[in-house]
Design a protein around this motif. Structure first.
Motif, PDB file in Angstrom:
ATOM      1  N   LEU A  34       7.786  10.521 -11.443  1.00  0.00           N
ATOM      2  CA  LEU A  34       9.229  10.090 -11.108  1.00  0.00           C
ATOM      3  C   LEU A  34       9.104   8.360 -11.796  1.00  0.00           C
ATOM      4  N   PHE A  35       8.315   7.848 -11.996  1.00  0.00           N
ATOM      5  CA  PHE A  35       8.172   6.542 -12.342  1.00  0.00           C
ATOM      6  C   PHE A  35       7.884   6.412 -13.916  1.00  0.00           C
ATOM      7  N   ASN A  36       8.126   7.343 -14.728  1.00  0.00           N
ATOM      8  CA  ASN A  36       7.808   7.474 -16.091  1.00  0.00           C
ATOM      9  C   ASN A  36       8.645   6.208 -16.800  1.00  0.00           C
ATOM     10  N   ASN A  37       9.526   5.673 -16.273  1.00  0.00           N
ATOM     11  CA  ASN A  37      10.314   4.422 -16.965  1.00  0.00           C
ATOM     12  C   ASN A  37       9.540   3.259 -16.902  1.00  0.00           C
ATOM     13  N   ALA A  79       0.891  -1.169   0.111  1.00  0.00           N
ATOM     14  CA  ALA A  79       0.089  -0.049  -0.047  1.00  0.00           C
ATOM     15  C   ALA A  79       0.663   1.141  -0.036  1.00  0.00           C
ATOM     16  N   HIS A  80       2.009   1.152   0.876  1.00  0.00           N
ATOM     17  CA  HIS A  80       3.012   2.398   0.935  1.00  0.00           C
ATOM     18  C   HIS A  80       3.568   2.466  -0.588  1.00  0.00           C
ATOM     19  N   LEU A  81       3.995   1.412  -1.009  1.00  0.00           N
ATOM     20  CA  LEU A  81       4.485   1.630  -2.368  1.00  0.00           C
ATOM     21  C   LEU A  81       3.754   2.227  -3.514  1.00  0.00           C
ATOM     22  N   ALA A  82       2.356   1.538  -3.374  1.00  0.00           N
ATOM     23  CA  ALA A  82       1.243   2.166  -4.403  1.00  0.00           C
ATOM     24  C   ALA A  82       1.070   3.511  -4.297  1.00  0.00           C
ATOM     25  N   PHE A  83       0.915   3.821  -2.889  1.00  0.00           N
ATOM     26  CA  PHE A  83       0.684   5.497  -2.529  1.00  0.00           C
ATOM     27  C   PHE A  83       1.658   6.388  -3.109  1.00  0.00           C
ATOM     28  N   GLY A 120      12.815  -0.552  -6.431  1.00  0.00           N
ATOM     29  CA  GLY A 120      14.058  -0.224  -6.872  1.00  0.00           C
ATOM     30  C   GLY A 120      14.099   1.311  -7.520  1.00  0.00           C
ATOM     31  N   THR A 121      13.130   1.707  -7.968  1.00  0.00           N
ATOM     32  CA  THR A 121      13.092   2.994  -8.555  1.00  0.00           C
ATOM     33  C   THR A 121      13.068   4.071  -7.333  1.00  0.00           C
ATOM     34  N   ILE A 122      12.374   3.891  -6.356  1.00  0.00           N
ATOM     35  CA  ILE A 122      12.803   4.724  -4.988  1.00  0.00           C
ATOM     36  C   ILE A 122      13.864   4.837  -4.611  1.00  0.00           C
ATOM     37  N   GLU A 123      14.533   3.243  -4.586  1.00  0.00           N
ATOM     38  CA  GLU A 123      16.033   3.391  -3.901  1.00  0.00           C
ATOM     39  C   GLU A 123      16.814   4.072  -4.720  1.00  0.00           C
ATOM     40  N   ILE A 150      16.242   6.769  -6.685  1.00  0.00           N
ATOM     41  CA  ILE A 150      16.022   8.073  -6.412  1.00  0.00           C
ATOM     42  C   ILE A 150      16.365   8.765  -5.113  1.00  0.00           C
ATOM     43  N   ALA A 151      16.439   7.751  -3.891  1.00  0.00           N
ATOM     44  CA  ALA A 151      16.873   8.457  -2.625  1.00  0.00           C
ATOM     45  C   ALA A 151      18.211   8.448  -2.750  1.00  0.00           C
ATOM     46  N   GLN A 152      19.147   7.740  -3.452  1.00  0.00           N
ATOM     47  CA  GLN A 152      20.566   7.540  -3.387  1.00  0.00           C
ATOM     48  C   GLN A 152      21.244   9.074  -4.156  1.00  0.00           C
ATOM     49  N   ASN A 153      20.343   9.463  -4.827  1.00  0.00           N
ATOM     50  CA  ASN A 153      20.583  10.865  -5.363  1.00  0.00           C
ATOM     51  C   ASN A 153      20.772  12.074  -4.564  1.00  0.00           C
TER      52      ASN A 153
END
Length: 128
Positions: free
Chosen positions: A99-102, A87-91, A120-123, A125-128
């Motif tokens: 941010l998830f266009n790819n 639910a959190h990922l979907a939210f 994986g995409t969130i990770e 983004i968080a590393q940048n």
């Protein structure tokens, strides 16, 4: 005469139904997804969470406010850790879809793979 009238009625009705965009019918189904998220059947809840992600991916222009509200509630109070996590990922996906266009999800794709891709995409983004 009656047959002609029935044929005309049928053609008018067929034109009315075919004039609707597919997103019209999808938007009418969103309340069912929200209702499913309120279920006490974990599999149904998980399925509705995934369906909300698929719909946002395919129909980003629709109003997902009620879905977002349900996802937020589930991410805090879902019955299982898996439900809360998904639910959190979907939210995050729905609220930040730009941010998830790819990512492009397929209906026959494994939901676990889709959620791993979101994570994986969130990770990244968080590393940048």
């Amino acid at each position: 005469m009656k047959k002609v009238l029935y044929i005309i009625m049928f053609l008018v009705a067929a034109n009315f139904v075919s004039a609707k965009e597919p997103s019209y019918f999808v938007e009418k189904g969103i309340p069912n997804i929200v209702r499913g998220m309120e279920s006490n059947i974990n599999g149904l809840v998980e399925s509705c969470i995934y369906q909300s992600v698929l719909l946002k991916n395919k129909y980003p222009e629709l109003n997902f406010n009620k879905v977002v509200k349900s996802l937020k509630e589930l991410s805090l109070n879902g019955q299982t850790v898996k439900i809360r996590y998904q639910a959190h990922l979907a939210f995050l996906y729905i609220k930040n879809s730009e941010l998830f266009n790819n990512l492009n999800f397929q209906i026959d794709e494994d939901p676990e793979t889709s959620f791993k891709n979101i994570s994986g995409t969130i990770e990244r983004i968080a590393q940048n």
